[in-house]
Design a protein around this motif. Structure first.
Motif, mmCIF file in Angstrom:
data_model
loop_
_atom_site.group_PDB
_atom_site.id
_atom_site.type_symbol
_atom_site.label_atom_id
_atom_site.label_comp_id
_atom_site.label_asym_id
_atom_site.label_seq_id
_atom_site.Cartn_x
_atom_site.Cartn_y
_atom_site.Cartn_z
ATOM 1 N N GLY A 217 43.944 50.265 41.692
ATOM 2 C CA GLY A 217 42.610 50.057 42.310
ATOM 3 C C GLY A 217 43.851 49.100 43.619
ATOM 4 O O GLY A 217 43.018 49.213 44.459
ATOM 5 N N LEU A 218 44.483 49.039 43.642
ATOM 6 C CA LEU A 218 44.238 47.679 45.158
ATOM 7 C C LEU A 218 44.694 49.255 46.251
ATOM 8 O O LEU A 218 44.979 48.416 47.621
ATOM 9 C CB LEU A 218 46.386 47.754 45.028
ATOM 10 C CG LEU A 218 46.293 46.371 44.054
ATOM 11 C CD1 LEU A 218 45.951 46.245 42.378
ATOM 12 C CD2 LEU A 218 47.693 45.439 44.585
ATOM 13 N N GLY A 219 44.476 49.692 46.194
ATOM 14 C CA GLY A 219 44.528 50.992 47.305
ATOM 15 C C GLY A 219 43.097 51.435 47.625
ATOM 16 O O GLY A 219 42.965 51.978 48.799
ATOM 17 N N TYR A 220 42.051 51.095 47.193
ATOM 18 C CA TYR A 220 41.324 51.603 47.249
ATOM 19 C C TYR A 220 39.739 50.334 46.704
ATOM 20 O O TYR A 220 38.375 50.119 47.331
ATOM 21 C CB TYR A 220 40.302 52.078 46.272
ATOM 22 C CG TYR A 220 40.923 52.536 45.278
ATOM 23 C CD1 TYR A 220 38.954 51.643 44.107
ATOM 24 C CD2 TYR A 220 41.881 53.569 44.358
ATOM 25 C CE1 TYR A 220 39.527 52.289 43.046
ATOM 26 C CE2 TYR A 220 41.998 52.775 42.929
ATOM 27 C CZ TYR A 220 40.425 52.822 42.410
ATOM 28 O OH TYR A 220 40.769 52.489 41.117
ATOM 29 N N ASP A 221 39.778 49.210 46.511
ATOM 30 C CA ASP A 221 38.948 48.545 45.519
ATOM 31 C C ASP A 221 39.501 46.784 46.180
ATOM 32 O O ASP A 221 40.693 45.960 45.985
ATOM 33 C CB ASP A 221 39.193 48.044 43.716
ATOM 34 C CG ASP A 221 37.879 47.191 43.698
ATOM 35 O OD1 ASP A 221 37.410 46.770 44.525
ATOM 36 O OD2 ASP A 221 37.459 47.518 42.333
ATOM 37 N N ALA A 222 38.702 46.457 46.949
ATOM 38 C CA ALA A 222 39.015 44.624 47.055
ATOM 39 C C ALA A 222 39.419 43.757 46.313
ATOM 40 O O ALA A 222 38.844 42.387 46.847
ATOM 41 C CB ALA A 222 38.182 44.624 48.728
ATOM 42 N N GLY A 223 38.229 43.578 45.128
ATOM 43 C CA GLY A 223 37.420 43.169 44.338
ATOM 44 C C GLY A 223 38.522 43.191 42.617
ATOM 45 O O GLY A 223 38.068 42.930 42.008
ATOM 46 N N VAL A 224 39.765 43.495 42.876
ATOM 47 C CA VAL A 224 40.894 43.587 41.378
ATOM 48 C C VAL A 224 41.131 41.885 41.207
ATOM 49 O O VAL A 224 41.030 41.393 42.446
ATOM 50 C CB VAL A 224 42.317 43.918 41.843
ATOM 51 C CG1 VAL A 224 43.481 44.198 40.623
ATOM 52 C CG2 VAL A 224 41.640 45.138 42.893
ATOM 53 N N ARG A 225 41.158 40.771 40.412
ATOM 54 C CA ARG A 225 40.871 39.721 39.695
ATOM 55 C C ARG A 225 42.479 39.298 39.773
ATOM 56 O O ARG A 225 43.191 40.443 40.046
ATOM 57 C CB ARG A 225 40.592 39.332 38.748
ATOM 58 C CG ARG A 225 39.091 40.197 38.912
ATOM 59 C CD ARG A 225 38.866 39.363 37.183
ATOM 60 N NE ARG A 225 39.364 40.572 35.850
ATOM 61 C CZ ARG A 225 39.387 39.566 34.406
ATOM 62 N NH1 ARG A 225 38.563 38.853 34.458
ATOM 63 N NH2 ARG A 225 39.977 40.537 33.347
ATOM 64 N N THR A 226 42.577 38.123 40.631
ATOM 65 C CA THR A 226 43.956 37.562 40.616
ATOM 66 C C THR A 226 44.878 37.472 39.220
ATOM 67 O O THR A 226 46.206 38.067 39.375
ATOM 68 C CB THR A 226 44.132 36.643 41.541
ATOM 69 O OG1 THR A 226 43.270 36.218 42.814
ATOM 70 C CG2 THR A 226 45.221 35.504 42.170
ATOM 71 N N GLU A 227 43.815 37.379 38.614
ATOM 72 C CA GLU A 227 44.554 36.893 37.366
ATOM 73 C C GLU A 227 44.953 38.280 36.848
ATOM 74 O O GLU A 227 46.151 38.172 35.883
ATOM 75 C CB GLU A 227 43.571 36.692 36.025
ATOM 76 C CG GLU A 227 42.101 37.064 35.961
ATOM 77 C CD GLU A 227 41.028 36.367 36.984
ATOM 78 O OE1 GLU A 227 39.890 36.874 36.901
ATOM 79 O OE2 GLU A 227 41.709 36.146 37.341
#
Length: 598
Positions: free
Chosen positions: A541-551
Motif C-alpha cells: 500500500g505504500l505506493g497508493y495509500d497515504a494512510g498506512v499506519r506507522t506501527e
C-alpha cells in the motif's frame, strides 16, 4: 410662546441632569456618614465630573445630529475580577470597599492611593479604546479558548455565506441558459452583471476570510434578480429538461476527465525520470570501457549452491535493484550467504552490472543476466504477448511474466525468494528458509481481509460468469500478494505448474477470463497451492495509500510500494520516501552529475 419653549428646554435639561447626578450625590451623602476614607470620596467626585461631561456631550450630540454615542463603560468589566462594589449585604458591612484584583476581598484600609490610581488609569484606557478593542482587552483573562471558538464560528459563517453565493451564481447561470443565444435584453444584461459582481464577491470573501457589507448587498441584489427570473420563466417542464441535459453533459465531461486523469497518472507511474536515463547511459559507457575480464562480478561460484539464501529480482531499473539488494544485505544475519539473481533486458544489463562492480554489496553475491540468454523461453513468450492486449509495459513486459518460469531458470535450486523491484527490506529474510511449506508451492501474505488496505476478492480480477471459472474456483477464496514470495521449486516441479500456467494463457486467449496482468493468473496457477504467511512479512500500500499506519511499517519485514506512486518518482508519497532513500548512495558522483537527489 418663545419664553415657554425656553422654560421647557431648561426643565428638560434639569431633569436629565438630576436623573444622572442624583445617584452620585446620594452615594456621596451615604459615604460621608459611613466609615470611608476621604481619598475614596475624591475618587467618586472624579467619577461624577466625568459622568457629567459624558452626559452633557450626549445631550449636545443628540440635539445637533440626532445620533447617540455608544455607552462608555466605567468600572465595568464582564470578564475580570477587578471591581468596586459598595453593598449592604448580610456578609459585608455597609461601606466596605472591594478591590479584588486576584479574586480576593480587601478591606478599605488596605487600598492605597497608588493602587486606586492604577485602576483609574486602566478604566480610562478602556474608555478611550473602541468597543471591539475594549472587549478584546477584557477577554484576555479568560484565555485562548474563547478566541479560538469565535474564530471557528466566524470561519463557519463565512463558508456558509460563500456557499450561498455560489449557489446563487449556479441558479443565475441556469436561468441564463434559458435565454436566446444572442439575446441582449435588459434582464439578460442585469443577470450577467449580477453574476460578475457575485463572482468577485466570492473571490474577495475567500481571499479575506470575511464577508463584507458590500458582498451582502450584492447577495440581496442577486436574490431580487433571481426572483424576477422565476416570474419570467414559469415553465417548469422546459426548465427540468434543460437542467437534465446540462447535468448529462456535465457527467460526460467528468467521465472523460476521469479517464484522462487515470491514463496520465498511469503514464506518470510508468515513466522513467530523466536522471535515471542519464545514470544508465553513464554506467553503460563505463562498462564497455572495461576489459572483458574486468566485467565479471565476484563470488560467481556460489550461484548454484542450494544451501545458500537465493533471491530472484527481475527489473530494468538500476537504482531500484540497488535498493532491494542493499536493504536485503544490510538486514541479513549472514550476508556472505546471500545470493541475488538479477535478470534484466539486454539494454540495461551493462548499467546494472557496472553499478554493482563499482558498488559491491559487501560479501553478498550478485549475478546480472540478460533475458535474451534464455533461448528456451522464446516460443513460450509468444503465447504470453499474444494474449496481453495492453499497451502497459507492466503487463506486456517479459520480465513481468518471468516469475512463472523460476524452476526452469534455476534448475539446481530447491527454494528461492522472489522480490519485486519496488520493495524495501527492513528485517532479516533468511528466516524464511526455516518455514515449513507443508507441501505448498507458494508462501505469501494474504490480501482477503476487508479491513485492510490491500483487500482483494477473486471476482475483482477474475470473470466468474465463465462456466469453467465458476466450476474450478470459488469467489470467496482467499487472495494473496506478489512482491515477496517464498517458492518451493521442488514442489513446483512435481505439480508441473508452469504447464498449468500456459494452459490458462491459451484459454484466456479464446475468451475473457481475467483482467490483464500477472496477479489474477497467479491466483489461478497457485490456487490451493499457497501457504499463508504472517502479515508482518509483507506490507503493501505504500505506493497508493497515504494512510498506512506507522506501527505497521515498523513491524513489517518488507514494505512494498505497489501502485503507481513509486518512491523514485515525483508523484511518490513523501512521508514514505525516506524508507527508500536511505539505501541510495546519493553522494555517488554519477548521481550528482545526473541531478538525482533525495
Amino acid at each position: 410662546m418663545k419664553p415657554l419653549r425656553r422654560y421647557s428646554r431648561i426643565l428638560i435639561l434639569c431633569f436629565l441632569s438630576f436623573s444622572v447626578l442624583a445617584p452620585v450625590f446620594l452615594l456621596s451623602h451615604r459615604l460621608k456618614h459611613a466609615d470611608v476614607s476621604e481619598e475614596f470620596i475624591e475618587d467618586l467626585s472624579f467619577i461624577k465630573h466625568r459622568t457629567e461631561a459624558h452626559s452633557l456631550s450626549a445631550v449636545e450630540q443628540e440635539g445637533v445630529g440626532g445620533l447617540k454615542e455608544p455607552t462608555l463603560l466605567v468600572y465595568k468589566d464582564d470578564n475580570s475580577n477587578s471591581s468596586i462594589n459598595v453593598s449592604s449585604d448580610d456578609d459585608t458591612r455597609f461601606g466596605e470597599v472591594k478591590f479584588a484584583t486576584d479574586g480576593t476581598r480587601l478591606p478599605k484600609n488596605n487600598a492605597t492611593r497608588h493602587d486606586r490610581d492604577e485602576d483609574i488609569q486602566k478604566k480610562e484606557l478602556e474608555e478611550e479604546l473602541p468597543v471591539s478593542n475594549a472587549k478584546e482587552v477584557s477577554h484576555i483573562g479568560r484565555g485562548h479558548d474563547n478566541s479560538v471558538a469565535r474564530t471557528r464560528q466566524g470561519t463557519r459563517i463565512v463558508d456558509e455565506k460563500v456557499k450561498e453565493m455560489k449557489d446563487q451564481v449556479i441558479r443565475a447561470r441556469a436561468y441564463l441558459n434559458f435565454t436566446p443565444t444572442n439575446s441582449s435584453s435588459h434582464f439578460v444584461k442585469e443577470l450577467k452583471l449580477r453574476i460578475r459582481e457575485l463572482e468577485r464577491a466570492v473571490s474577495q470573501s475567500t481571499k479575506d476570510s470575511r464577508v463584507s457589507r458590500g458582498s451582502l448587498q450584492k447577495m440581496k441584489a442577486m436574490e431580487s434578480t433571481l426572483s424576477k427570473a422565476s416570474r419570467l420563466y414559469p415553465d417548469c417542464a422546459a426548465m427540468i429538461k434543460k437542467l437534465r441535459a446540462m447535468t448529462y453533459s456535465a457527467e460526460e465531461q467528468v467521465r472523460s476527465q476521469s479517464k484522462q486523469e487515470a491514463f496520465l497518472r498511469g503514464l506518470g507511474g510508468r515513466t522513467i525520470p530523466k536522471g535515471f536515463h542519464c545514470l544508465s547511459m553513464r554506467l553503460t559507457a563505463e562498462y564497455f570501457a572495461l576489459k572483458p575480464e574486468e566485467r565479471e562480478l565476484p563470488y560467481q561460484h556460489k550461484l548454484q549452491d542450494p544451501y545458500l539464501y537465493h533471491f530472484a529480482l527481475f527489473s530494468d531499473n538500476v537504482l531500484a535493484c540497488a535498493v532491494v539488494v542493499n536493504s536485503t544485505v544490510s538486514t541479513a544475519s549472514e550476508p556472505e550467504k546471500v545470493v541475488f539473481h538479477i535478470v534484466s533486458d539486454s539494454l540495461n544489463v551493462p548499467a546494472i552490472s557496472m553499478w554493482f562492480l563499482t558498488n559491491p554489496p559487501g560479501k553478498a553475491t550478485v549475478n546480472v543476466e540478460s533475458i535474451d540468454n534464455f533461448q528456451w523461453l522464446a516460443t513460450k513468450y509468444d503465447v504470453t504477448l499474444g494474449k496481453e492486449g495492453s499497451v502497459d509495459q507492466r503487463y506486456t513486459s517479459e520480465l513481468n511474466h518471468l516469475r512463472f518460469y523460476l524452476p526452469d531458470i534455476f534448475p539446481r535450486l530447491n527454494k528461492i525468494v522472489f522480490l519485486d523491484h519496488d520493495v524495501v527490506v527492513k528485517k532479516d529474510l533468511t528466516r524464511l528458509w526455516s518455514i515449513d511449506m507443508r507441501g505448498k508451492v507458494n508462501g505469501a501474505v494474504e490480501t482477503c481481509k476487508e479491513r485492510e488496505i490491500s483487500f482483494h476478492r477473486m471476482d475483482m480480477l477474475i470473470n466468474f460468469t465463465d462456466p469453467m471459472v465458476a466450476k474450478k474456483f470459488k469467489a470467496n477464496s482467499c487472495t494473496w500478494a506478489f512482491g515477496m514470495n517464498l517458492f518451493d521449486l521442488n514442489a513446483w516441479r512435481r505439480r508441473n505448474l508452469t504447464v498449468l500456467y500456459h494452459k490458462y494463457l491459451r484459454l484466456a486467449k479464446q475468451r475473457q477470463l481475467w483482467l490483464a496482468g500477472s496477479l489474477p493468473i497467479g491466483w489461478a496457477t497457485f490456487y490451493k497451492d499457497t501457504l499463508p504467511l504472517d502479515k508482518s512479512w509483507h506490507l503493501l500500500g505504500l505506493g497508493y495509500d497515504a494512510g498506512v499506519r506507522t506501527e505497521d511499517i515498523e513491524r513489517a519485514a518488507v514494505v512494498h510500494f505497489d501502485g503507481i506512486m513509486k518512491p523514485w518518482l515525483d508523484i511518490g508519497i513523501d512521508k514514505y520516501k525516506h524508507l527508500w532513500n536511505k539505501h541510495v548512495k546519493f553522494e555517488h558522483p554519477y548521481l550528482q552529475q545526473c541531478n538525482l537527489h533525495a
